[in-house]
Design a protein around this motif. Structure first.
Motif, PDB file in Angstrom:
ATOM      1  N   PRO A  87       0.858  -1.238   0.165  1.00  0.00           N
ATOM      2  CA  PRO A  87      -0.075  -0.102   0.059  1.00  0.00           C
ATOM      3  C   PRO A  87       1.031   1.306  -0.112  1.00  0.00           C
ATOM      4  O   PRO A  87       0.353   2.215  -0.466  1.00  0.00           O
ATOM      5  N   SER A  88       1.997   1.271   0.563  1.00  0.00           N
ATOM      6  CA  SER A  88       3.017   2.489   0.403  1.00  0.00           C
ATOM      7  C   SER A  88       3.441   2.867  -0.956  1.00  0.00           C
ATOM      8  O   SER A  88       3.903   3.858  -1.155  1.00  0.00           O
ATOM      9  N   LEU A  89       3.042   1.740  -1.756  1.00  0.00           N
ATOM     10  CA  LEU A  89       3.805   2.258  -3.231  1.00  0.00           C
ATOM     11  C   LEU A  89       3.004   3.573  -3.683  1.00  0.00           C
ATOM     12  O   LEU A  89       1.856   3.529  -3.763  1.00  0.00           O
ATOM     13  N   LYS A  90       3.729   4.349  -4.550  1.00  0.00           N
ATOM     14  CA  LYS A  90       3.541   5.405  -5.245  1.00  0.00           C
ATOM     15  C   LYS A  90       3.711   5.180  -6.654  1.00  0.00           C
ATOM     16  O   LYS A  90       4.805   4.762  -7.057  1.00  0.00           O
ATOM     17  N   VAL A  91       2.522   5.514  -7.429  1.00  0.00           N
ATOM     18  CA  VAL A  91       2.933   5.563  -8.722  1.00  0.00           C
ATOM     19  C   VAL A  91       2.609   6.799  -9.620  1.00  0.00           C
ATOM     20  O   VAL A  91       1.405   7.608  -9.388  1.00  0.00           O
ATOM     21  N   GLY A  92       3.565   7.377 -10.278  1.00  0.00           N
ATOM     22  CA  GLY A  92       3.318   8.519 -11.072  1.00  0.00           C
ATOM     23  C   GLY A  92       3.205   8.331 -12.580  1.00  0.00           C
ATOM     24  O   GLY A  92       3.970   7.420 -13.073  1.00  0.00           O
ATOM     25  N   VAL A  93       2.391   9.283 -13.294  1.00  0.00           N
ATOM     26  CA  VAL A  93       2.347   8.975 -14.715  1.00  0.00           C
ATOM     27  C   VAL A  93       3.061  10.464 -15.474  1.00  0.00           C
ATOM     28  O   VAL A  93       2.603  11.405 -14.693  1.00  0.00           O
ATOM     29  N   LEU A  94       4.054  10.149 -16.043  1.00  0.00           N
ATOM     30  CA  LEU A  94       4.833  11.223 -16.842  1.00  0.00           C
ATOM     31  C   LEU A  94       4.452  11.183 -18.070  1.00  0.00           C
ATOM     32  O   LEU A  94       3.977  10.232 -18.726  1.00  0.00           O
ATOM     33  N   GLY A  95       5.211  12.236 -18.817  1.00  0.00           N
ATOM     34  CA  GLY A  95       5.324  12.307 -20.381  1.00  0.00           C
ATOM     35  C   GLY A  95       3.976  12.916 -20.891  1.00  0.00           C
ATOM     36  O   GLY A  95       3.190  13.564 -20.354  1.00  0.00           O
ATOM     37  N   CYS A  96       3.993  12.239 -22.225  1.00  0.00           N
ATOM     38  CA  CYS A  96       2.841  12.940 -23.151  1.00  0.00           C
ATOM     39  C   CYS A  96       1.548  12.510 -22.718  1.00  0.00           C
ATOM     40  O   CYS A  96       0.659  13.470 -22.960  1.00  0.00           O
ATOM     41  N   ALA A 130       2.653  13.618  -2.523  1.00  0.00           N
ATOM     42  CA  ALA A 130       2.054  12.176  -2.712  1.00  0.00           C
ATOM     43  C   ALA A 130       2.041  11.308  -1.254  1.00  0.00           C
ATOM     44  O   ALA A 130       1.144  10.775  -1.007  1.00  0.00           O
ATOM     45  N   SER A 131       3.147  11.371  -0.652  1.00  0.00           N
ATOM     46  CA  SER A 131       3.394  10.350   0.448  1.00  0.00           C
ATOM     47  C   SER A 131       2.565  10.979   1.637  1.00  0.00           C
ATOM     48  O   SER A 131       2.414  10.259   2.585  1.00  0.00           O
ATOM     49  N   GLN A 132       2.330  12.264   1.450  1.00  0.00           N
ATOM     50  CA  GLN A 132       1.444  12.973   2.396  1.00  0.00           C
ATOM     51  C   GLN A 132      -0.109  12.538   2.166  1.00  0.00           C
ATOM     52  O   GLN A 132      -0.824  13.118   2.893  1.00  0.00           O
ATOM     53  N   GLY A 133      -0.316  11.942   1.031  1.00  0.00           N
ATOM     54  CA  GLY A 133      -2.002  11.304   0.871  1.00  0.00           C
ATOM     55  C   GLY A 133      -2.082  12.388  -0.159  1.00  0.00           C
ATOM     56  O   GLY A 133      -3.533  12.057  -0.381  1.00  0.00           O
ATOM     57  N   ASN A 134      -1.424  13.318  -0.622  1.00  0.00           N
ATOM     58  CA  ASN A 134      -2.222  13.919  -1.779  1.00  0.00           C
ATOM     59  C   ASN A 134      -2.010  13.498  -3.091  1.00  0.00           C
ATOM     60  O   ASN A 134      -1.410  12.699  -3.164  1.00  0.00           O
ATOM     61  N   LYS A 135      -2.799  14.100  -3.945  1.00  0.00           N
ATOM     62  CA  LYS A 135      -2.679  13.865  -5.392  1.00  0.00           C
ATOM     63  C   LYS A 135      -1.930  14.886  -6.414  1.00  0.00           C
ATOM     64  O   LYS A 135      -3.038  15.480  -7.118  1.00  0.00           O
ATOM     65  N   PRO A 136      -0.761  14.995  -6.177  1.00  0.00           N
ATOM     66  CA  PRO A 136      -0.518  16.406  -7.180  1.00  0.00           C
ATOM     67  C   PRO A 136      -0.335  16.253  -8.434  1.00  0.00           C
ATOM     68  O   PRO A 136      -0.202  15.074  -9.026  1.00  0.00           O
TER      69      PRO A 136
END
Ligand code: SAH
Ligand code: SF4
Ligand code: F3S
Length: 456
Positions: A87-96, A130-136
Motif C-alpha cells: 500500500p505504500s507504493l506510489k505511482v506517477g504518470v509522466l510524459g505525453c 503524494a506520500s502525505q496522501g495528496n494527489k499532486p
C-alpha cells in the motif's frame, strides 16, 4: 548526489527508496527518463529493475496513437494490483499522456501523481506531497525548459550508445499530430551544454551519440547577449563531430520542409557522422500532404532524395508512413506506393492513422477511411517496404562495413550485434572483439531486417 543532500540524510545507497521507471514512445522519451533518473538520484532514490522491489513507479508515457495509450492503461491496471500488495507504493504518470489527459488520469485508482514533460525537476517535491496522501499534478509547459544543466543517467546498459536531446517541443502543426500539444513550443538547447554533455558521454566510454529533436533542421540557438549571433543545426553537428573523431554521430528527426544541403555537406565532411537520414514523408500524395499540413510536396521530397544520393552516395534513407489519413483515396494510396518504388527506402516505420482529439484533423476533418481499408493499405505498405528493405540488404551482401559492437545477439550468445553507419543491424560471430569496439564485418547473407556476416 549533492553534498547538501548527503548532509540531510546520511543513509547507505542500499537503503535509498527504490525507483522503477518504465518508458514508452520515442527516443526523446527514453532520454527524458534518463533526465528523470538524474533528478531522482540527486534526491536520494536508487534505480531498481522489478516492480516488486519498487517504492515508487514512474511510467513515462506516449500519446502518439491510441494503441500507445491503451498499453499504458493496461500497465496501470497491473500497478494497481501491486499497490494492493504494497500500500505504500506510489505511482506517477509522466510524459505525453500526462500532458494530454491531465486531471483525468488522477481518477485512475493506481495513479498518485501526474507530471508533464517540462516539470520533471519538481518530481521529488511532488512525490513528497503524494506520500502525505495528496494527489499532486504539474503539467505546466515551460517554453524555456531544456534540462540543459542536467547530466542524464543512462538507462541503456550497453554503455556504447547515448541519446542527447538538442531541443524540445515542436512548432509545426501537422494536422494529425498530438506532439505540439503535449510537448509545447519548440526550444533549442544551449550548444555549449550539448557539447559538454557529449564530452561527458565520451569520457564515460560511449562510442555513439544520437542527437534528438522532433525537427532537428529547425534547431536554432541565438546568443542571449547578442541575438544576431546564431548557430544552426549543421553548425551544431560539426561541433559535435569535432568532439572526437572516433565518436559516431547520428541524429533524428529530419524534416523535409526544413532540411537544407548544409547538413548533407557537413555529413560528407566528417566521416564520423553516420550516413543515415530519417526523413519521414508520411504520404506520397500531394493532396494528403497538404491536408496533413506537412508543408512540402512529393516533388520537393524527391528533390531531397536526389541531393542525398548526389552528395552522400552510400547514405541510407528511412521514413515514416501513415496509412488511411482523412479522405485518403485509392489513388492517394497508390501515390504513396509509387513514391516508395521511386525512393526504395532502406527502412521505415509504418502506422495506421489514429485520430487524436484536439488536433486539427480531429476538429476539421472526418476520420472517414474504414478501419479495414486502413489495415489493408498499411499491409500493402509494409509488404512493399519489406521487399525494398530486403533488396537494399541484398545489395550490401559481399560488401564490408564498419560496425560498432553494441551487445550480444538475442539469437545466440556466440554472436554479437551492432549497426553499420547506415543504421542496419548486423549479426556476426564474436571472434575476439569486445562490446564497444569497431570491427570490419563482411556481409555474407541477409534477411529484410538483418545483415549476417563475419569479422574480417
Ligand atoms: N517529428 C517527427 C515525428 C514524430 S511522431 C516528424 O515530423 O517526422 C513519429 C511518427 O508517428 C510520425 O512520423 C508519424 O508517422 C506517426 N504519427 C504521428 N501522429 C500519428 C497519428 N495520429 N496516427 C498515426 N501515426 C501518427
Ligand atoms: Fe508532430 Fe509534425 Fe511536429 Fe513531427 S513535425 S512532432 S509530426 S507536429
Ligand atoms: Fe514521443 Fe510519443 Fe510523446 S512519440 S513525443 S513520446 S507522444
Amino acid at each position: 548526489m549533492t553534498q547538501k543532500y548527503r548532509n540531510i540524510r546520511p543513509v547507505e545507497k542500499s537503503q535509498w527508496p527504490q525507483l522503477y521507471i518504465e518508458t514508452y514512445g520515442c527516443q526523446m522519451n527514453i532520454n527524458d527518463s534518463e533526465v528523470v533518473l538524474a533528478v531522482m538520484q540527486d534526491s536520494g532514490y536508487s534505480l531498481c529493475h522489478t516492480i516488486d522491489l519498487a517504492d515508487v513507479i514512474l511510467i513515462n508515457t506516449c500519446s502518439i496513437r491510441d494503441n500507445a495509450e491503451q498499453r499504458v492503461l493496461g500497465r496501470l491496471d497491473l500497478f494497481r494490483q501491486q499497490k494492493k500488495k504494497k500500500p505504500s507504493l506510489k505511482v506517477g504518470v509522466l510524459g505525453c499522456m500526462a500532458g494530454r489527459l491531465k486531471e483525468e488520469l488522477l481518477n485512475h485508482p493506481a495513479v498518485d501523481l501526474v507530471v508533464g514533460p517540462d516539470a520533471y525537476r519538481q518530481l521529488p517535491k511532488l512525490l513528497g506531497m503524494a506520500s502525505q496522501g495528496n494527489k499532486p499534478i504539474d503539467i505546466g509547459l515551460n517554453p524555456k525548459e531544456t534540462y540543459a544543466d542536467l547530466s542524464p543517467v543512462r538507462l541503456d546498459p550497453n554503455g556504447v550508445s547515448a541519446f542527447v536531446s538538442i531541443m524540445r517541443g515542436c512548432n509545426n502543426a501537422c494536422a494529425y499530430c498530438v506532439v505540439p500539444f503535449v510537448r509545447g513550443r519548440e526550444r533549442s538547447r544551449d550548444p555549449q551544454t550539448i557539447e559538454r554533455e557529449v564530452r561527458e558521454v565520451v569520457a564515460n566510454g560511449y562510442k555513439e551519440v544520437t542527437l534528438l529533436g522532433q525537427n532537428v533542421d529547425s534547431y536554432l540557438w541565438s546568443n542571449p547577449q547578442n541575438p544576431t549571433d546564431c548557430l544552426n543545426f549543421s553548425q551544431l553537428l560539426e561541433i559535435v563531430a569535432l568532439v572526437d573523431p572516433t565518436l559516431r554521430v547520428r541524429f533524428v528527426t529530419s524534416h523535409p520542409k526544413d532540411m537544407g544541403k548544409g547538413v548533407l555537406y557537413t555529413m560528407a565532411m566528417y566521416p564520423n557522422i553516420c550516413n543515415h537520414i530519417h526523413l519521414p514523408v508520411q504520404s506520397g500524395s500531394n493532396q494528403i500532404l497538404h491536408k496533413m499540413n506537412r508543408r512540402y510536396t512529393r516533388e520537393e521530397y524527391l528533390e531531397h532524395i536526389v541531393s542525398i544520393r548526389q552528395i552522400l552516395p552510400d547514405c541510407a534513407v528511412s521514413s515514416d508512413f501513415i496509412a488511411g489519413f482523412c479522405d485518403e483515396t485509392d489513388q492517394d494510396h497508390a501515390d504513396t506506393l509509387s513514391l516508395m518504388n521511386q525512393v526504395q527506402f532502406d527502412q521505415a516505420f509504418m502506422f495506421q492513422y489514429s485520430e487524436r482529439s484536439g488536433t486539427k484533423a480531429a476538429n476539421m476533418y472526418h476520420d472517414n477511411v474504414a478501419e479495414n481499408i486502413k489495415t489493408q493499405r498499411l499491409n500493402e505498405i509494409i509488404a512493399l517496404q519489406n521487399k525494398h528493405a530486403l533488396a537494399s540488404n541484398q545489395r550490401d551482401t559481399g560488401k564490408t562495413f564498419e560496425v560498432l559492437v553494441e551487445g550480444v545477439s538475442k539469437r545466440s550468445n556466440l554472436e554479437y550485434y551492432g549497426r553499420t553507419p547506415q543504421n542496419k543491424v548486423c549479426v556476426f560471430p564474436k571472434a575476439t572483439c569486445t562490446i564497444g569496439a569497431y570491427v570490419q564485418v563482411k556481409i555474407l547473407r541477409c534477411t529484410s531486417a538483418t545483415l549476417l556476416g563475419v569479422i574480417t
